[in-house]
Motif scaffolding. Structure first.
Motif, PDB file in Angstrom:
ATOM      1  N   ALA A  93      97.381  99.925  59.081  1.00 32.04           N
ATOM      2  CA  ALA A  93      96.264 100.864  59.112  1.00 32.04           C
ATOM      3  C   ALA A  93      96.664 102.213  58.537  1.00 32.04           C
ATOM      4  O   ALA A  93      95.938 102.810  57.744  1.00 32.04           O
ATOM      5  CB  ALA A  93      95.768 101.031  60.539  1.00 32.04           C
ATOM      6  N   LEU A  94      97.837 102.672  58.924  1.00 29.68           N
ATOM      7  CA  LEU A  94      98.322 103.968  58.461  1.00 29.68           C
ATOM      8  C   LEU A  94      98.514 103.974  56.954  1.00 29.68           C
ATOM      9  O   LEU A  94      98.038 104.877  56.250  1.00 29.68           O
ATOM     10  CB  LEU A  94      99.646 104.290  59.159  1.00 29.68           C
ATOM     11  CG  LEU A  94     100.358 105.577  58.741  1.00 29.68           C
ATOM     12  CD1 LEU A  94      99.509 106.787  59.107  1.00 29.68           C
ATOM     13  CD2 LEU A  94     101.729 105.659  59.405  1.00 29.68           C
ATOM     14  N   VAL A  95      99.206 102.967  56.430  1.00 24.36           N
ATOM     15  CA  VAL A  95      99.481 102.892  54.993  1.00 24.36           C
ATOM     16  C   VAL A  95      98.181 102.762  54.200  1.00 24.36           C
ATOM     17  O   VAL A  95      98.008 103.389  53.151  1.00 24.36           O
ATOM     18  CB  VAL A  95     100.429 101.714  54.696  1.00 24.36           C
ATOM     19  CG1 VAL A  95     100.541 101.472  53.198  1.00 24.36           C
ATOM     20  CG2 VAL A  95     101.814 101.995  55.266  1.00 24.36           C
ATOM     21  N   ASN A  96      97.236 101.964  54.707  1.00 20.50           N
ATOM     22  CA  ASN A  96      95.977 101.775  53.984  1.00 20.50           C
ATOM     23  C   ASN A  96      95.090 103.015  54.035  1.00 20.50           C
ATOM     24  O   ASN A  96      94.340 103.295  53.089  1.00 20.50           O
ATOM     25  CB  ASN A  96      95.233 100.563  54.552  1.00 20.50           C
ATOM     26  CG  ASN A  96      95.845  99.259  54.082  1.00 20.50           C
ATOM     27  OD1 ASN A  96      96.107  99.074  52.901  1.00 20.50           O
ATOM     28  ND2 ASN A  96      96.101  98.350  55.010  1.00 20.50           N
ATOM     29  N   LEU A  97      95.164 103.765  55.120  1.00 27.18           N
ATOM     30  CA  LEU A  97      94.436 105.039  55.186  1.00 27.18           C
ATOM     31  C   LEU A  97      94.869 105.965  54.053  1.00 27.18           C
ATOM     32  O   LEU A  97      94.041 106.560  53.369  1.00 27.18           O
ATOM     33  CB  LEU A  97      94.688 105.714  56.531  1.00 27.18           C
ATOM     34  CG  LEU A  97      93.838 105.287  57.722  1.00 27.18           C
ATOM     35  CD1 LEU A  97      94.347 105.923  58.995  1.00 27.18           C
ATOM     36  CD2 LEU A  97      92.384 105.647  57.490  1.00 27.18           C
ATOM     37  N   PHE A  98      96.166 106.065  53.864  1.00 23.31           N
ATOM     38  CA  PHE A  98      96.675 106.948  52.824  1.00 23.31           C
ATOM     39  C   PHE A  98      96.506 106.331  51.439  1.00 23.31           C
ATOM     40  O   PHE A  98      96.452 107.051  50.443  1.00 23.31           O
ATOM     41  CB  PHE A  98      98.134 107.293  53.109  1.00 23.31           C
ATOM     42  CG  PHE A  98      98.291 108.386  54.135  1.00 23.31           C
ATOM     43  CD1 PHE A  98      98.583 109.685  53.747  1.00 23.31           C
ATOM     44  CD2 PHE A  98      98.118 108.120  55.482  1.00 23.31           C
ATOM     45  CE1 PHE A  98      98.703 110.705  54.686  1.00 23.31           C
ATOM     46  CE2 PHE A  98      98.237 109.130  56.435  1.00 23.31           C
ATOM     47  CZ  PHE A  98      98.527 110.423  56.031  1.00 23.31           C
ATOM     48  N   ALA A  99      96.394 105.014  51.380  1.00 21.74           N
ATOM     49  CA  ALA A  99      96.151 104.350  50.096  1.00 21.74           C
ATOM     50  C   ALA A  99      94.774 104.705  49.559  1.00 21.74           C
ATOM     51  O   ALA A  99      94.609 105.028  48.377  1.00 21.74           O
ATOM     52  CB  ALA A  99      96.291 102.833  50.253  1.00 21.74           C
TER      53      ALA A  99
END
Length: 204
Positions: A93-99
């Motif tokens: 979730a964290l990585v995809n938010l910033f993606a």
């Protein structure tokens, strides 16, 4: 609110069915492995940086990294966004938010994860944003961000690609050994056997 919706779409299934692999989480993990150690897999090829040999995305690597994140991140990291998930689901979730922050069009692509749909340069930008986010220092999430590439590299260079957990034996030569030109376990080397220069005894 928009970011919360994006994050929930990549973690809701994992929270509801923690024993079932979540395709979006798995794609995110594979996208991370391909970024850290590019290989000849579809994730590496899509990001535009690949090799002719296997890399981080190998048999058992994604599952092992997910399990590692589950153990390393036992508390919610992004509860400020109203998402109560831990482990690999939280990392995804964290990585995809910033993606989607770095590239909003990343939601469209061959993979179920925005991060996995990014180019290699865009993935690097995501980690730059994670490293410089002013809200993270001093919080558990800072540790998690730093651990993402570290743990991914650890798994990629480990023996997981050919390790039989039931028998606790290797079934072949691990990809990590090939990547590092490691010659394998040894009982010793000939050049270290005996005495130097024919000397067989040393007296004080």
């Amino acid at each position: 609110m928009a970011l919360t919706s994006v994050a929930w779409s990549f973690t809701g299934e994992a929270a509801a069915r923690p024993t079932s692999p979540n395709p979006s989480v798995r794609d995110t993990i594979n996208g991370i492995l391909a970024f850290v150690v590019p290989g000849n897999d579809p994730y590496s090829q899509h990001q535009g940086v690949s090799t002719e040999a296997p890399g981080g995305v190998t048999q058992g690597a994604a599952e092992t990294l997910e399990r590692t994140f589950d153990l390393a991140v036992p508390i919610p990291l992004i509860d400020v966004l109203g998402i109560d998930v831990t482990g690999s689901a939280a990392i995804a979730a964290l990585v995809n938010l910033f993606a989607v922050t770095a590239a909003p069009n990343a939601v469209a692509g061959p993979f179920a994860s925005p991060f996995a749909n990014l180019s290699y340069a865009a993935k690097a930008r995501v980690f730059e944003l994670l490293d410089t986010e002013p809200q993270f220092p001093g919080r558990p999430i800072e540790y998690a961000v730093n651990a993402i590439p570290t743990l991914a590299a650890f798994v990629a260079y480990s023996e997981v690609s050919t390790f039989d957990g039931a028998r606790r034996q290797l079934t072949g030569r691990p990809v990590g050994w090939e990547l590092t030109a490691y010659q394998g376990v040894s009982d010793g080397w000939d050049e270290f056997q005996g005495y130097y220069g024919g000397v067989e005894r040393v007296e004080e």
